[in-house]
Design an enzyme around this catalytic site. Structure first.
Site, PDB file in Angstrom:
ATOM      1  N   HIS A   1      43.252  43.459  48.441  1.00  0.00           N
ATOM      2  CA  HIS A   1      43.939  42.398  49.200  1.00  0.00           C
ATOM      3  C   HIS A   1      45.139  43.113  49.629  1.00  0.00           C
ATOM      4  O   HIS A   1      46.088  42.290  50.210  1.00  0.00           O
ATOM      5  CB  HIS A   1      43.951  41.160  49.055  1.00  0.00           C
ATOM      6  CG  HIS A   1      42.032  40.415  48.916  1.00  0.00           C
ATOM      7  ND1 HIS A   1      41.549  40.316  47.247  1.00  0.00           N
ATOM      8  CD2 HIS A   1      41.177  40.747  49.963  1.00  0.00           C
ATOM      9  CE1 HIS A   1      40.438  40.983  47.328  1.00  0.00           C
ATOM     10  NE2 HIS A   1      40.042  39.862  49.491  1.00  0.00           N
TER      11      HIS A   1
ATOM     12  N   ARG B   1      33.959  40.619  44.296  1.00  0.00           N
ATOM     13  CA  ARG B   1      32.268  40.312  44.100  1.00  0.00           C
ATOM     14  C   ARG B   1      32.327  41.014  42.283  1.00  0.00           C
ATOM     15  O   ARG B   1      31.185  41.343  41.501  1.00  0.00           O
ATOM     16  CB  ARG B   1      31.330  40.564  44.247  1.00  0.00           C
ATOM     17  CG  ARG B   1      31.314  39.635  45.438  1.00  0.00           C
ATOM     18  CD  ARG B   1      30.409  39.466  46.354  1.00  0.00           C
ATOM     19  NE  ARG B   1      29.886  38.273  47.235  1.00  0.00           N
ATOM     20  CZ  ARG B   1      30.309  37.998  48.682  1.00  0.00           C
ATOM     21  NH1 ARG B   1      30.712  38.724  49.062  1.00  0.00           N
ATOM     22  NH2 ARG B   1      29.797  36.771  49.027  1.00  0.00           N
TER      23      ARG B   1
END
Ligand code: AMP
Length: 293
Positions: A48, A198
């Site tokens: 990110h 995740r």
């Protein structure tokens, strides 16, 4: 100090309403500044932050958004247990040079009486579209709303979610949304595993085996780039992924890099994409396949 040279303020300003967001963007526009948007679901990692750094290269001001979007999860999926860490996310964003965090509540994005959906086809068909049929409609809805709320010049997304990137490019064009969509190559751990929020679901042994997904894709991509035929390369990759301890392999498929239409032999740029379960974690990954010579 000129406005364009201004450093992001620390701690990072956090906006929660559309009105606050629009006021901030309007102030930047009045000062003649360009704006980039980086939509995320939070639990931020270096992947990110790579998007934020790219966004800083493309515009004067960067807005990151954190919103775990309920409309892209099916009832049995991990919406409730999806990792959330607002304070940690804000600190990471500030360190990467982000200027503002926009993190609206569910009721801000989907007020009482909300009754609109977006139907996506083309690149949304097959692959994750088969196994998570609600997902790309939900992504299209939330990304369209974020685009219209912020009206940025450019938005940056990761190739980690390659099908999603192609879906976003498609509906942005189809709906004449005046935002440039830019993709960033997947940011990986040192052992090749694609960074993902995740990955936090992986136990220690699972984490050690997980990079085999990327290795199997890379080996198959090399064979395909040399003109190998898809069936053989995909069968070999499947066996390798299963031997590494993955459970269900949702798909492993060769597609055209632009249209995502199925491909059996590589004569123009293609993409090899896979989704497979390691314990409770559904991991997705993809690699480019560029024809040799
Ligand atoms: P997410 O928070 O997982 O919904 O992802 C938000 C954005 O970050 C999407 O554009 C993703 O494709 C991108 N992203 C997630 N992981 C990575 C990664 N490892 N490398 C590059 N971009 C990523």
């Amino acid at each position: 100090m000129t406005p364009t040279a201004a450093q992001p303020t620390c701690p990072l300003p956090i906006l929660r309403t559309v009105e606050e967001l629009r006021a901030q963007v309007a102030a930047w526009r009045d000062a003649g500044l360009t704006v980039a948007l980086v939509p995320t679901m939070g639990a931020l990692h270096e992947g990110h932050l790579g998007l934020v750094r790219r966004a800083r290269e493309r515009a004067d001001r960067v807005i990151a958004t954190v919103f775990v979007n309920p409309t892209q999860f099916a009832p049995h999926e991990d919406f409730d247990r999806y990792p959330r860490d607002e304070a940690g996310d804000a600190a990471k964003l500030a360190s990467a040079g982000c200027h503002v965090l926009y993190t609206p509540g569910v009721r801000t994005m989907y007020p009482e009486g909300f009754a609109t959906a977006i139907s996506v086809g083309g690149p949304a068909e097959g692959l994750c579209g088969t196994f998570r049929p609600q997902m790309f409609g939900g992504v299209a809805l939330v990304v369209t709303k974020l685009f219209l709320q912020a009206l940025p010049d450019v938005a940056v997304f990761g190739e980690k979610d390659y099908q999603q990137l192609m879906v976003i490019r498609r509906f942005t064009r189809d709906l004449d949304i005046p935002v440039r969509v830019e993709g960033l190559p997947t940011v990986r751990e040192a052992d090749g595993l694609a960074m993902s929020s995740r990955n936090a679901y992986l136990g220690t042994g699972e984490r050690a085996r997980a990079p085999e997904l990327y290795r199997a894709l890379t080996a198959a991509a090399e064979a395909l780039a040399q003109g190998g035929e898809a069936d053989g390369a995909l069968t070999a990759a499947r066996s390798r992924i299963a031997e590494a301890g993955f459970g269900t392999i949702d798909y492993i498929e060769l597609r055209d890099a632009e249209t995502l239409e199925p491909v059996t032999r590589v004569t123009r740029p293609a993409r090899l994409l896979a989704a497979a379960w390691m314990g409770k974690a559904r991991l997705i990954d993809n690699v480019p396949v560029i024809p040799a010579g």
